[in-house]
Design an enzyme around this catalytic site. Structure first.
Site, PDB file in Angstrom:
ATOM      1  N   ALA A 109      35.606 117.906 108.771  1.00 42.86           N
ATOM      2  CA  ALA A 109      34.671 119.017 108.945  1.00 42.86           C
ATOM      3  C   ALA A 109      33.401 118.768 108.136  1.00 42.86           C
ATOM      4  CB  ALA A 109      35.323 120.336 108.533  1.00 42.86           C
TER       5      ALA A 109
ATOM      6  N   GLY B 201      38.563 122.153 103.091  1.00 47.83           N
ATOM      7  CA  GLY B 201      39.547 121.134 102.781  1.00 47.83           C
ATOM      8  C   GLY B 201      39.584 119.978 103.747  1.00 47.83           C
ATOM      9  N   SER B 202      38.885 120.087 104.861  1.00 44.05           N
ATOM     10  CA  SER B 202      38.891 119.034 105.873  1.00 44.05           C
ATOM     11  C   SER B 202      37.727 118.071 105.666  1.00 44.05           C
ATOM     12  CB  SER B 202      38.793 119.641 107.279  1.00 44.05           C
ATOM     13  OG  SER B 202      38.497 118.636 108.234  1.00 44.05           O
ATOM     14  N   PRO B 203      38.004 116.810 105.340  1.00 43.41           N
ATOM     15  CA  PRO B 203      36.898 115.848 105.219  1.00 43.41           C
ATOM     16  C   PRO B 203      36.179 115.640 106.538  1.00 43.41           C
ATOM     17  CG  PRO B 203      39.016 114.718 105.141  1.00 43.41           C
ATOM     18  CD  PRO B 203      39.311 116.180 105.065  1.00 43.41           C
TER      19      PRO B 203
END
Length: 210
Positions: free
Chosen positions: A16, A12-14
């Site tokens: 990352a 869910g982390s852009p």
């Protein structure tokens, strides 16, 4: 003992996603392979009282615009060509992250990982919708029904909880988080320091034993 380098990620982390694009180059230059560690970002936020930039930057003048500028600089620096903002962000990633653990257990992590990132940040979809989730992975050639069933088993659920709790106990408060040995680094913009730490630690002389 070989140096252990971890990339703790949540799909869910852009940031990352963007950080992971740069990892293969670091691996080539240093000769050290990263260990990919799935964690549940929602669990980390709950345990630490943190929140996503989507929430924390709301209503702050100038800072969101500056962070967007930094993201564009990162994209240019690392020649990121496939990234697209997900219009359904934020996405609940519990299914995705349990699937990642199940894929590790079943020996199909690499294709699952690539497909998950493709459908989250390259051809973005609402990946917390069960049918969209399932159809996306089928289109990428993943036996997702087997992984969905595996992800419901207690050992998978426990593993994700344990990895998340371990990340918090070692100092993590978000994603991406990197560990180089015992040294922690947070965020895609710390990758230069991550690489420097890897080089520094692999060059350290091994203590002689009696």
């Amino acid at each position: 003992m070989p140096l252990k380098v971890e990339f703790q990620f949540d799909f869910g982390s852009p940031n990352a996603y963007l950080a992971e694009v740069a990892i293969p180059g670091i691996e080539r230059r240093t000769g050290v392979k990263f260990e990919y560690v799935p964690v549940l970002l929602g669990g980390i936020y709950k345990a630490t009282g943190n929140m996503s930039p989507f929430d924390s930057l709301r209503g702050i003048k100038n800072k969101p615009e500056y962070q967007a500028l930094e993201t564009q600089r990162f994209i240019r620096r690392h020649n990121v060509t496939k990234f697209r903002q997900n219009p359904f962000f934020p996405v609940n990633t519990l299914m995705l992250m349990r699937g990642a653990v199940a894929a590790q257990f079943e020996g199909v992590f690499e294709p699952y990982f690539r497909a998950a990132y493709h459908h989250m940040w390259e051809e973005p979809k609402k990946m917390d919708d069960v049918e969209i989730f399932r159809n996306a992975f089928i289109s990428s050639g993943i036996d997702i029904d087997r992984l969905i069933a595996r992800a419901q088993q207690d050992d998978v659920k426990k593993r994700l909880i344990d990895l998340t709790n371990d990340a918090v106990s070692r100092g993590a408060f978000g994603s991406p988080t990197f560990f180089v040995g015992k040294e922690m680094f947070f965020g895609k913009d710390q990758l230069r320091d991550v690489e420097e730490s890897i080089v520094e630690q692999i060059r350290q002389p091994v203590p002689k034993t009696a």
